[in-house]
Design an enzyme around this catalytic site. Structure first.
Site, mmCIF file in Angstrom:
data_model
loop_
_atom_site.group_PDB
_atom_site.id
_atom_site.type_symbol
_atom_site.label_atom_id
_atom_site.label_comp_id
_atom_site.label_asym_id
_atom_site.label_seq_id
_atom_site.Cartn_x
_atom_site.Cartn_y
_atom_site.Cartn_z
ATOM 1 C CD GLU A 249 -3.006 -1.134 0.411
ATOM 2 O OE1 GLU A 249 -3.203 -0.086 -0.233
ATOM 3 O OE2 GLU A 249 -3.714 -2.147 0.296
ATOM 4 C CB CYS A 283 -2.028 7.136 1.085
ATOM 5 S SG CYS A 283 -3.402 6.267 1.818
#
Ligand code: NAD
Length: 478
Positions: A249, A283
């Protein structure tokens, strides 16, 4: 340093110190708040040995369910204390940290529930020539040891997204949190032990990524690596894994499109929060906004107005929306990127100021297309607003980056929404909410340089198990 709380490594149920003290600082005041003890590489090997041995006796699904459900309850009971710990170690506002703590409850609860739903599938094997008497089905088995590497920007919930599914799937886990934020990770491990998890199934090793993180991921007895962090680190870890599996990720330069037919007022308010929450250190934080030229003025006014209402400062103050960045160096880097964009012709319409580690919510327009604030992950409270006239060109602009985690689009037009869903090359397309929108049970993961593999407990459990075929021919059938 005496008198400070300590954070130690957890191996086989014992909290172990070392000679390597690391002071954890309050990210707003700079005061020391804890002493963490970095692991040695021998300690990492010990933690993996213990996990490897324990993983051979997986818990029953019902036992996993009960332990993870108890941990969800413990997080809820300790909500305020956990949130304030995360405020201090991360600098995120109390509002954000209370929200993240509530999300961690959901992550553990969903992991608990999913532990009871690990299923397989019947394979219609009888249809194959010569297989008419056979039966086939798949089962999902734990991988063994999951090594989890986590970033600073969600010290509790991201750790929960690793440990919860790993244990729900029947694995042992060894976690290495960010050296900036080890406190919440240790608290979560403690809660797991208190909930009755066998000691060998959870380990915690502290320290820098380049040594301790590397030792963990390079240990061949770690069967699966689940990583959240920057793309550069993710690529380096991925390259070292050989045939071992992983979830990566990684970073993104997240974009949101605002169409001419959007509810512009709502879009501006939501995008302000999506761009500046946690000082933009998310993010999927809105970093690029592509806004139809016809509604650009209205949208920009709304965005600037919403940004100006955000309270910036002491993250422990319940009124504060935006605290400091993770370090003064990170804020200096963000400021440099803004200054460089301005030198290239960009205009600052809000913010652009820095005081120590605090960067004010910053809105830029007229940003040259190759400026770093548009092309590289800013991970800062900085958003660039770019007008567009042609919808297809806006989609192309969103895709014109090496990354692909999540994107948002505001529109009332079904065709535009579906076109975006089909054409945006990202892991998730969010309609009428910004790119930063996430619920913990949904599938979440990127494509391209944003990584591979999917989180969200149900999906992470699929990643962290091995699908095995069972093919049976009744002994008396021939
Ligand atoms: P980082 O890559 O610097 O560090 C992440 C973790 O990796 C830390 O624990 C670090 O110690 C460890 N590490 C560093 N080098 C290592 C190595 N060689 N081997 C093993 N471990 C190593 O990231 P960060 O600054 O802590 O976090 C910010 C980044 O995380 C941003 O790029 C952000 O986009 C990304 N992120 C992605 C997601 C997602 O879901 N895709 C979510 C949150 C954050």
């Amino acid at each position: 340093m005496t008198g400070l709380p300590t954070v130690a490594n957890l191996i086989n149920g014992e909290w172990l110190r070392s000679d390597h003290e690391r002071i954890v600082h309050h990210k707003f005041t700079g005061e020391p708040i804890a002493v963490a003890y970095d692991a040695t590489t021998d300690m990492v090997a010990d933690a993996v040995s213990v996990a490897h041995a324990a993983s051979r006796s997986p818990l029953d699904p019902l036992e996993r369910f009960e332990i993870l459900r108890a941990v969800a309850g413990a997080i809820a009971e300790n909500r305020e204390q956990l949130a304030i710990d995360v405020v201090r170690e991360s600098g995120f506002s109390l509002k954000d940290c209370l929200g993240d703590t509530d999300r961690a409850v959901q992550t553990m609860l969903t992991s608990a529930e999913e532990a009871k739903r690990i299923d397989g599938a019947v394979v219609p094997i009888q249809a194959a020539p010569g297989f008419a008497h056979r039966l086939a089905f798949t089962i999902r088995q734990p991988v063994g040891v999951v090594g989890a590497i986590t970033p600073f920007n969600s010290p509790l919930n991201t750790v929960a997204h690793k440990i919860g599914p790993a244990l729900a799937a029947g694995n042992a886990a060894v976690v290495k949190p960010s050296p900036f934020t080890p406190i919440a990770a240790a608290a979560l491990c403690r809660m797991l032990l208190e909930a009755g998890l066998p000691a060998g199934l959870i380990g915690l090793v502290l320290g820098p990524g380049e040594t301790i993180g590397r030792a963990l991921v390079e240990d061949e007895r770690v069967d699966f690596v689940t990583f959240t962090g920057s793309t550069a680190t993710g690529k380096s870890i991925s390259a070292s894994l050989g045939m071992r599996r992983a979830t990566m990720e990684c970073g993104n330069v997240s974009a949101t499109i605002v169409c001419r037919d959007a509810n512009v007022v709502s879009a501006a308010q939501q995008c302000a929060r999506g761009a500046f929450r946690k000082s933009g250190q998310v993010c999927t934080s809105v970093q690029r906004l592509y806004v139809h030229a016809d509604v650009m003025d209205e949208f920009l006014d709304g965005l600037v107005a919403a940004a100006s209402k955000l309270v910036v400062g002491d993250p422990e103050d319940p009124r504060t929306d935006i605290g400091p960045m993770i370090s003064e160096a990170a804020a200096q880097r963000a400021e440099e990127w803004v200054d460089a964009a301005v030198e290239q012709g960009a205009r600052v319409v809000a913010g652009g100021k820095r005081s120590g580690p605090v960067m004010t919510p910053t809105i830029l327009v007229d940003v040259p297309s190759r400026a770093r604030v548009l092309c590289e992950e800013a991970f800062a409270p900085v958003v660039s607003v770019v007008p567009f006239e042609d919808f297809d060109a806006a989609i192309d602009a969103v895709n014109d980056t090496p990354f692909g985690l999540q994107a948002g689009i505001f529109t009332r037009d079904l065709d535009s929404a579906l076109t975006a869903a089909r054409r945006l090359r990202v892991g998730g397309v969010v309609v009428n909410s910004p790119s930063s929108t996430r619920a913990d049970l949904m599938p979440y993961g990127g494509v391209k340089d944003s990584g591979y593999g999917v989180e969200g407990p149900r999906y992470a459990i699929r990643e962290m198990t091995e699908e095995r075929l069972v093919l049976i021919e009744p002994a008396g059938s021939r």
